[in-house]
Write an enzyme that holds these catalytic residues in place. Structure first.
Site, mmCIF file in Angstrom:
data_model
loop_
_atom_site.group_PDB
_atom_site.id
_atom_site.type_symbol
_atom_site.label_atom_id
_atom_site.label_comp_id
_atom_site.label_asym_id
_atom_site.label_seq_id
_atom_site.Cartn_x
_atom_site.Cartn_y
_atom_site.Cartn_z
ATOM 1 N N HIS A 131 0.810 -1.225 0.000
ATOM 2 C CA HIS A 131 0.000 0.000 0.000
ATOM 3 C C HIS A 131 0.847 1.282 0.000
ATOM 4 O O HIS A 131 0.292 2.367 -0.133
ATOM 5 C CB HIS A 131 -0.929 0.032 1.214
ATOM 6 C CG HIS A 131 -1.959 -1.049 1.229
ATOM 7 N ND1 HIS A 131 -2.801 -1.294 0.162
ATOM 8 C CD2 HIS A 131 -2.283 -1.960 2.185
ATOM 9 C CE1 HIS A 131 -3.598 -2.307 0.464
ATOM 10 N NE2 HIS A 131 -3.303 -2.736 1.679
ATOM 11 N N ASP A 256 -4.603 -12.808 4.667
ATOM 12 C CA ASP A 256 -5.773 -12.252 5.326
ATOM 13 C C ASP A 256 -7.093 -12.542 4.626
ATOM 14 O O ASP A 256 -8.133 -12.018 5.009
ATOM 15 C CB ASP A 256 -5.609 -10.738 5.520
ATOM 16 C CG ASP A 256 -5.147 -10.018 4.269
ATOM 17 O OD1 ASP A 256 -4.969 -10.672 3.235
ATOM 18 O OD2 ASP A 256 -4.940 -8.788 4.339
#
Length: 378
Positions: A131, A256
Site C-alpha cells: 500500500h 488475510d
C-alpha cells in the site's frame, strides 16, 4: 534450494503493541519451518539495508526525508498528514527509516539471490508492503518494498516482472507505480473494494498508455469460499502468464483472505493457502525457468493463519506437496503459552469449525461473471 531471508532485526517493524500488524508472525513462520525440518541455517540469508538511492527507485526524496524526520519525532503534524504518517493505521515509531529500509533491503537481497543465480527461489516474508505510495504511507505500509524491487529488477537486470498479489486487500501502491509500464504486469485478486480498504482494484483498472492491459484485477465478492477463489485465481493467472510471458515472478502472499482473519470478509480456509503457491510455482516453471521471489503481506491472525500459510509458500518453493496432517507438537508447545487463542493441531483444523455461507451459489456466480469480464480482454 530455496533461500529464506531473515534477521531478528526484521521483527522491529512494529508500530505499537496493540497494532494489528505484528511481525511476530515472521518468527512463528521461521520456527514452524525449522520444527518441520524444512529450514536449516544453511537456507537462511542475512538481509542488507536498502540505500537511499535504492529507495528512490520507488519513493520521492522528499518523502524519504520525511520518514527520517518522523522516526526521530522531528516532523510536524501538518507534514505527517501530508505524507500519510502518524495516522491511526500507520503511526510513527522510533528509527522507522532504518527499520523500514532493512525490510526493503531484505527483499532486494532475495532479488539478487535469484537473479545472480544463487537460487531459483527466495522469500522475504517480512516484506509485501503493497500500500505504500511514492510520496505517501498508507495501510500499515511506509516503504513499498515490492515497488522498489520491481524497479530494481528492471534497471539492474532488464527483466520483465509479473507481480502476483493474493492479499485480501488490493495491491494499490504497486499497481499505480507501474500503471503506464508495459514491462511490469500487476495482478491482484482481492476482496471487492465496496467493503474493504483501499477501495480500489476494480476490473476497469487495466493500466494506461503503454501499460494498458498490463494491470489485471479480480475483485471477488465478500464471503468468497475456497472453490470460487481458487478457480478464479488459477484461470486468470494462467491467462495473465500466457499474455505477458514474464521473465520473473514476484508474489505478495497476504494471508488475510482466511475466514479467521479479523480485518477482512473473505471466507477461505487453509486449503486455498495450500494451493495458491503450487499454482504460482507451476507458472514459474512454465514461464520463468522457475525464478520466483515470494513476499509476505497482510495476515492478522498471527497464530492460527499467517505462519501456516507462509510455511506452505516456502514448502511449495522447495517443490514439496502441500503440508497436511499434524502440526509438530513441539511447535505448539513452544508458542501456545504466548497465544490467547488455541493453536491448531493440524494443518487443516480450520475445516472443522467452518460454516458454509448461505449465499454461496450467488457469490460463485458473481465471481464467475467477474472472471469472464476480465479475461475476455486477453
Amino acid at each position: 534450494m530455496t533461500l529464506f531471508v531473515y534477521d531478528d532485526a526484521l521483527l522491529n517493524y512494529r508500530f505499537r503493541d496493540d497494532h494489528p500488524f505484528n511481525q511476530m508472525r515472521l518468527l512463528l513462520t521461521k520456527s514452524l519451518l525449522e520444527t518441520n525440518q524444512l529450514l536449516t541455517d544453511n537456507d537462511i540469508l542475512q538481509p542488507r539495508i536498502a540505500t537511499d538511492e535504492e529507495l528512490l527507485l520507488g519513493h520521492q526524496a522528499e518523502y524519504i526525508q520525511a520518514v527520517k524526520y518522523a522516526g526521530s519525532n522531528k516532523l510536524s503534524a501538518q507534514d505527517c498528514e501530508k505524507f500519510g504518517l502518524n495516522s491511526n493505521d500507520t503511526p510513527n515509531f522510533e528509527a522507522m527509516h532504518h527499520k523500514c529500509a532493512l525490510l526493503v533491503g531484505a527483499t532486494l537481497t532475495a532479488v539478487d539471490a535469484v537473479l545472480q543465480h544463487k537460487t531459483d527461489t527466495a522469500c522475504n516474508f517480512a516484506g509485501g508492503l503493497h500500500h505504500g505510495f511514492r510520496g505517501r504511507a498508507s495501510g500499515f505500509c511506509i516503504y513499498n518494498d515490492a515497488t522498489v524491487a520491481i524497479e530494481y529488477i528492471k534497471q539492474h537486470y532488464q527483466k520483465r516482472v509479473l507481480y502476483i498479489d493474493t492479499d485480501a486487500h488490493h495491491g494499490d501502491g504497486v499497481q499505480f507505480a507501474f500503471y503506464n509500464d508495459k514491462d511490469v504486469f500487476t495482478y491482484s485478486i482481492h476482496e471487492t473494494g465496496r467493503y474493504l480498504f483501499p477501495g480500489t482494484g476494480s476490473i476497469h483498472e487495466k493500466g494506461d498508455g503503454d501499460g494498458y492491459l498490463y494491470s489485471m484485477n479480480l475483485p471477488v465478492d465478500a464471503y468468497t469460499e475456497d472453490d470460487s477463489f481458487l478457480s478464479t485465481f488459477e484461470k486468470s493467472i494462467v491467462r495473465a502468464c500466457e499474455f505477458f510471458q514474464p521473465d520473473i515472478i514476484l508474489s505478495q502472499n497476504g494471508a488475510d483472505a482466511h475466514y479467521l482473519d479479523p480485518l477482512t470478509h473473505l471466507s477461505v480456509t487453509h486449503r486455498t493457502f495450500q494451493q495458491i503457491p503450487h499454482i504460482v510455482n507451476q507458472c514459474a516453471k512454465s514461464y520463468t525457468q522457475g525464478k520466483w521471489i515470494a513476499l509476505g503481506g497482510g495476515g492478522y491472525n498471527i497464530f492460527q493463519v499467517a505462519p501456516l500459510a507462509w510455511a506452505q509458500v516456502y514448502n511449495a518453493m522447495k517443490g514439496n506437496p502441500p503440508l497436511t496432517g499434524s502440526i509438530p507438537q513441539a511447535w505448539i508447545d513452544k508458542w501456545q503459552p504466548k497465544a490467547q487463542i488455541k493453536i491448531p493441531a493440524e494443518w487443516n483444523e480450520d475445516l472443522t469449525g467452518y460454516e458454509a455461507i448461505p449465499r454461496r451459489l450467488d457469490i460463485e456466480e458473481k465471481n464467475e461473471q467477474t472472471l469472464e469480464r476480465v479475461i475476455m480482454h486477453y
